[in-house]
Motif scaffolding. Structure first.
Motif, PDB file in Angstrom:
ATOM      1  N   ALA A  38      -6.655  11.871   7.183  1.00  0.00           N
ATOM      2  CA  ALA A  38      -7.247  10.538   7.349  1.00  0.00           C
ATOM      3  C   ALA A  38      -7.012   9.701   6.106  1.00  0.00           C
ATOM      4  O   ALA A  38      -6.944  10.224   4.989  1.00  0.00           O
ATOM      5  CB  ALA A  38      -8.745  10.652   7.623  1.00  0.00           C
ATOM      6  N   ALA A  39      -6.898   8.383   6.312  1.00  0.00           N
ATOM      7  CA  ALA A  39      -6.760   7.426   5.217  1.00  0.00           C
ATOM      8  C   ALA A  39      -7.361   6.096   5.657  1.00  0.00           C
ATOM      9  O   ALA A  39      -7.267   5.730   6.830  1.00  0.00           O
ATOM     10  CB  ALA A  39      -5.291   7.240   4.839  1.00  0.00           C
ATOM     11  N   GLN A  40      -7.960   5.375   4.718  1.00  0.00           N
ATOM     12  CA  GLN A  40      -8.481   4.037   5.015  1.00  0.00           C
ATOM     13  C   GLN A  40      -7.336   3.021   4.938  1.00  0.00           C
ATOM     14  O   GLN A  40      -6.485   3.111   4.053  1.00  0.00           O
ATOM     15  CB  GLN A  40      -9.570   3.649   4.031  1.00  0.00           C
ATOM     16  CG  GLN A  40     -10.855   4.447   4.182  1.00  0.00           C
ATOM     17  CD  GLN A  40     -11.486   4.269   5.555  1.00  0.00           C
ATOM     18  OE1 GLN A  40     -11.679   5.253   6.261  1.00  0.00           O
ATOM     19  NE2 GLN A  40     -11.790   3.042   5.919  1.00  0.00           N
ATOM     20  N   TYR A  43      -6.243   8.200  11.382  1.00  0.00           N
ATOM     21  CA  TYR A  43      -6.234   9.649  11.547  1.00  0.00           C
ATOM     22  C   TYR A  43      -4.823  10.083  11.936  1.00  0.00           C
ATOM     23  O   TYR A  43      -4.172   9.440  12.768  1.00  0.00           O
ATOM     24  CB  TYR A  43      -7.236  10.076  12.614  1.00  0.00           C
ATOM     25  CG  TYR A  43      -8.679   9.872  12.191  1.00  0.00           C
ATOM     26  CD1 TYR A  43      -9.331  10.809  11.397  1.00  0.00           C
ATOM     27  CD2 TYR A  43      -9.380   8.733  12.571  1.00  0.00           C
ATOM     28  CE1 TYR A  43     -10.653  10.626  11.002  1.00  0.00           C
ATOM     29  CE2 TYR A  43     -10.704   8.534  12.186  1.00  0.00           C
ATOM     30  CZ  TYR A  43     -11.331   9.488  11.397  1.00  0.00           C
ATOM     31  OH  TYR A  43     -12.633   9.296  11.004  1.00  0.00           O
ATOM     32  N   ILE A  44      -4.380  11.196  11.360  1.00  0.00           N
ATOM     33  CA  ILE A  44      -2.973  11.610  11.483  1.00  0.00           C
ATOM     34  C   ILE A  44      -2.905  13.087  11.842  1.00  0.00           C
ATOM     35  O   ILE A  44      -3.441  13.933  11.107  1.00  0.00           O
ATOM     36  CB  ILE A  44      -2.220  11.380  10.150  1.00  0.00           C
ATOM     37  CG1 ILE A  44      -2.398   9.944   9.657  1.00  0.00           C
ATOM     38  CG2 ILE A  44      -0.741  11.738  10.297  1.00  0.00           C
ATOM     39  CD1 ILE A  44      -2.156   9.773   8.162  1.00  0.00           C
ATOM     40  N   THR A  45      -2.242  13.420  12.942  1.00  0.00           N
ATOM     41  CA  THR A  45      -2.000  14.816  13.288  1.00  0.00           C
ATOM     42  C   THR A  45      -0.724  15.298  12.606  1.00  0.00           C
ATOM     43  O   THR A  45       0.128  14.508  12.193  1.00  0.00           O
ATOM     44  CB  THR A  45      -1.873  14.990  14.809  1.00  0.00           C
ATOM     45  OG1 THR A  45      -1.005  13.974  15.337  1.00  0.00           O
ATOM     46  CG2 THR A  45      -3.226  14.904  15.488  1.00  0.00           C
ATOM     47  N   MET A  61       0.833  -1.182   0.000  1.00  0.00           N
ATOM     48  CA  MET A  61       0.000   0.000   0.000  1.00  0.00           C
ATOM     49  C   MET A  61       0.877   1.245   0.000  1.00  0.00           C
ATOM     50  O   MET A  61       1.818   1.342   0.778  1.00  0.00           O
ATOM     51  CB  MET A  61      -0.904   0.000   1.242  1.00  0.00           C
ATOM     52  CG  MET A  61      -1.831   1.205   1.352  1.00  0.00           C
ATOM     53  SD  MET A  61      -2.544   1.325   3.006  1.00  0.00           S
ATOM     54  CE  MET A  61      -3.262  -0.283   3.209  1.00  0.00           C
ATOM     55  N   ASN A  62       0.557   2.191  -0.888  1.00  0.00           N
ATOM     56  CA  ASN A  62       1.254   3.470  -0.894  1.00  0.00           C
ATOM     57  C   ASN A  62       0.230   4.520  -1.294  1.00  0.00           C
ATOM     58  O   ASN A  62       0.172   4.957  -2.433  1.00  0.00           O
ATOM     59  CB  ASN A  62       2.433   3.441  -1.859  1.00  0.00           C
ATOM     60  CG  ASN A  62       3.375   4.607  -1.628  1.00  0.00           C
ATOM     61  OD1 ASN A  62       3.080   5.491  -0.834  1.00  0.00           O
ATOM     62  ND2 ASN A  62       4.489   4.598  -2.317  1.00  0.00           N
ATOM     63  N   ASP A  63      -0.607   4.934  -0.327  1.00  0.00           N
ATOM     64  CA  ASP A  63      -1.725   5.815  -0.581  1.00  0.00           C
ATOM     65  C   ASP A  63      -1.391   7.228  -0.110  1.00  0.00           C
ATOM     66  O   ASP A  63      -0.336   7.490   0.449  1.00  0.00           O
ATOM     67  CB  ASP A  63      -2.975   5.304   0.134  1.00  0.00           C
ATOM     68  CG  ASP A  63      -3.435   3.960  -0.417  1.00  0.00           C
ATOM     69  OD1 ASP A  63      -3.238   3.725  -1.626  1.00  0.00           O
ATOM     70  OD2 ASP A  63      -3.970   3.159   0.359  1.00  0.00           O
ATOM     71  N   VAL A  64      -2.345   8.135  -0.320  1.00  0.00           N
ATOM     72  CA  VAL A  64      -2.201   9.519   0.119  1.00  0.00           C
ATOM     73  C   VAL A  64      -3.355   9.845   1.061  1.00  0.00           C
ATOM     74  O   VAL A  64      -4.524   9.589   0.741  1.00  0.00           O
ATOM     75  CB  VAL A  64      -2.199  10.493  -1.075  1.00  0.00           C
ATOM     76  CG1 VAL A  64      -2.083  11.932  -0.584  1.00  0.00           C
ATOM     77  CG2 VAL A  64      -1.065  10.165  -2.035  1.00  0.00           C
ATOM     78  N   ALA A  65      -3.040  10.409   2.230  1.00  0.00           N
ATOM     79  CA  ALA A  65      -4.068  10.790   3.193  1.00  0.00           C
ATOM     80  C   ALA A  65      -4.758  12.072   2.736  1.00  0.00           C
ATOM     81  O   ALA A  65      -4.142  12.945   2.118  1.00  0.00           O
ATOM     82  CB  ALA A  65      -3.444  10.989   4.569  1.00  0.00           C
TER      83      ALA A  65
END
Length: 304
Positions: free
Chosen positions: A278-280, A254-256, A1-5
């Motif tokens: 956020a990202a799934q 969820y990412i701060t 996986m290499n997604d974008v939040a």
């Protein structure tokens, strides 16, 4: 996986940190350390609240008793009841040291483990003069037998609680130790492969994978329990700080993030810095461990 939040809440937190998911409230809590502010976001309602605190809030934990938080303020531990804004001090930490409380998390037994952060008065190099501590359920405080630390971070626990992860962000290494009544010998768990990055906050998912926010690199990564890099999520801000796995099935990461230290050019290039992202993900999170307090007299204070 290499997604974008993507952006979950558009903010300008100077140093967003310490995010946790409260399943009972279906809400996220986090701190903007430099602004001495506690934030809460109820995801179903889209309701955003915040509380200004008397000093910087480095980290915190949910309590077993609803409505209470255990705060790691810059100089002390305290219980906080947001609804009534009742703040009850517990104890000072490293009162004679040029340090403040930084990262922290509850272990699987309901004890709060945290570390400190060196703030040299002359602005010089940060030195490993801080320590890692544990606040027990009876409110006794003990120093853990771990090496001195300049910037404590990455405190997290394996699903069964038998391993503790931690780091000093002045080095590119996340470490692990056997964990119980004390800490056993430590070893290297994972190493950041880019000299521009630092390991920041971590969490562990239901499969035992360790997620780590990598400050300076604009990414969060997942390591398998064996320390192998498994997946990467890019964040449109160079300074992600910590994650929480939340939502109805605990599969939203969820990412701060932070704006701290970014100059005008950097902020222009990353206008979303300081937001909540956020990202799934494919592997769900664990229920957030809670501190097994507060004591009855603290509860009585809020109800009187």
């Amino acid at each position: 996986m290499n997604d974008v939040a993507g952006v979950a809440v558009l903010l300008q937190n100077e140093l967003g940190e310490g995010i946790v998911w409260c399943e009972r409230e279906q809400a996220l809590y986090w701190t903007d350390i430099q602004a001495s502010t506690l934030w809460r976001y109820r995801i179903d309602e889209g309701a955003l609240d915040h509380w200004l605190l008397p000093e910087r809030l480095g980290c915190f934990a949910l309590c077993e008793v609803d409505g209470w938080l255990l705060l790691g303020l810059a100089s002390r531990l305290a219980f906080f009841h947001p609804a009534s804004q009742t703040l009850t001090p517990i104890t000072e930490v490293e009162a004679q040291q040029p340090t403040r409380i930084n990262d922290g998390a509850c272990d699987r037994s309901g004890r709060f483990v945290f570390g400190t952060f060196h703030e040299p008065a002359d602005g010089g190099a940060r030195l490993p003069v801080g320590s890692f501590y544990r606040l027990n359920r009876n409110l006794s405080l003990e120093r853990l037998s771990l090496p001195g630390v300049a910037i404590s971070n990455s405190i997290a626990f394996s699903p069964g609680g038998e391993r503790m992860y931690f780091c000093d962000s002045t080095t590119p290494v996340i470490r692990v130790c056997d964990y119980g009544d004390d800490c056993g010998a430590t070893s290297e768990f994972a190493r950041i492969d880019d000299a521009h990055g630092e390991p920041d906050g971590s969490i562990v998912d239901i499969a035992g994978g360790l997620w780590n926010a990598q400050w300076g690199l604009g990414r969060v990564v997942r390591y398998t329990p064996e320390g192998r890099l498994d997946s990467c999520i890019e964040v449109p801000a160079s300074q992600p700080t910590r994650m929480a796995l939340g939502g109805a099935d605990r599969s939203t990461l969820y990412i701060t993030s932070a704006r701290l230290g970014l100059d005008a050019r950097s902020l222009a290039a990353q206008p979303l810095a300081g937001s909540l992202f956020a990202a799934q993900v494919d592997v769900a999170g664990l229920p957030e461990p809670r501190f097994a307090g507060p004591p009855e007299h603290v509860i009585a204070t809020a109800s009187s």
